[in-house]
Motif scaffolding. Structure first.
Motif, short mmCIF file in Angstrom:
data_model
loop_
_atom_site.label_atom_id
_atom_site.label_comp_id
_atom_site.label_asym_id
_atom_site.label_seq_id
_atom_site.Cartn_x
_atom_site.Cartn_y
_atom_site.Cartn_z
N LEU A 5 35.54 35.40 42.05
CA LEU A 5 35.89 35.46 41.34
C LEU A 5 36.86 34.71 40.94
O LEU A 5 37.79 34.19 41.32
N CYS A 7 39.55 32.08 39.26
CA CYS A 7 40.95 31.64 38.22
C CYS A 7 41.63 30.36 38.68
O CYS A 7 41.47 29.72 39.13
N GLY A 10 44.55 32.20 42.41
CA GLY A 10 43.75 32.74 43.45
C GLY A 10 44.58 34.33 43.65
O GLY A 10 44.24 35.23 44.50
N THR A 13 43.87 37.22 41.19
CA THR A 13 42.77 37.42 41.02
C THR A 13 42.03 38.50 42.54
O THR A 13 41.49 39.44 42.32
N SER A 14 43.08 38.34 42.86
CA SER A 14 42.53 39.44 43.90
C SER A 14 43.49 40.93 44.10
O SER A 14 42.75 41.49 45.06
N VAL A 17 40.23 42.08 43.05
CA VAL A 17 38.93 41.89 43.74
C VAL A 17 39.10 42.94 45.31
O VAL A 17 38.11 43.93 44.85
N GLU A 35 34.74 38.23 46.36
CA GLU A 35 35.73 37.23 46.90
C GLU A 35 36.74 36.19 45.49
O GLU A 35 36.29 36.78 45.05
N ALA A 36 37.45 35.56 45.90
CA ALA A 36 38.75 34.78 44.21
C ALA A 36 39.08 34.19 45.19
O ALA A 36 39.17 33.13 46.35
N GLN A 37 38.68 32.54 44.48
CA GLN A 37 38.99 31.24 44.70
C GLN A 37 39.53 31.22 43.47
O GLN A 37 39.02 31.10 42.10
N GLY A 55 38.35 33.85 35.38
CA GLY A 55 39.19 34.93 34.85
C GLY A 55 39.26 34.56 33.59
O GLY A 55 39.37 33.42 33.04
N TYR A 84 40.05 42.26 32.94
CA TYR A 84 41.24 41.54 33.49
C TYR A 84 42.54 42.31 33.61
O TYR A 84 43.29 42.54 34.88
#
Length: 101
Positions: A5, A7, A10, A13-14, A17, A35-37, A55, A84
């Motif tokens: 994901l 964004c 991060g 968005t976590s 996740v 994971e999100a970054q 996102g 979202y």
């Protein structure tokens, strides 16, 4: 399957996740890594993931992200703002799974 994901930073968005991971574990998707970054780091991670979910807050970067992701033969989409906003892990995971069908 590895899902990333993307964004702004991060943080928000976590939460999504975590909900996606919970849904995946409860429904037998044991081989899914989520994971999100930050989207700014996309070039660092593009080789390591199968599917990319942007996102809604980074939709303005979609054209740039699309070029990078599709150049590697990979799939992406933008998470609908309603999904979202509700932090709907089920719908978000299903969105990712649909990209690989």
């Amino acid at each position: 399957m590895k899902i990333l994901l993307m964004c702004a930073a991060g943080m928000s968005t976590s939460l999504l996740v975590n909900k996606m991971k919970k849904y995946a574990n409860e429904n037998g998707y044991n081989d899914v890594i989520i994971e999100a970054q930050p989207i700014e780091d996309l070039e660092k991670y593009v080789d390591d993931y199968d599917v990319f979910l942007l996102g809604p807050q980074v939709k303005y970067k979609e054209k740039w992200a699309k070029q990078i992701i599709e150049a590697k033969g990979k799939k992406y989409t933008t998470i609908p703002i309603q999904v979202y906003g509700l932090v709907d892990g089920k719908k978000t995971l299903e969105l990712a799974l649909q990209l690989l069908k």
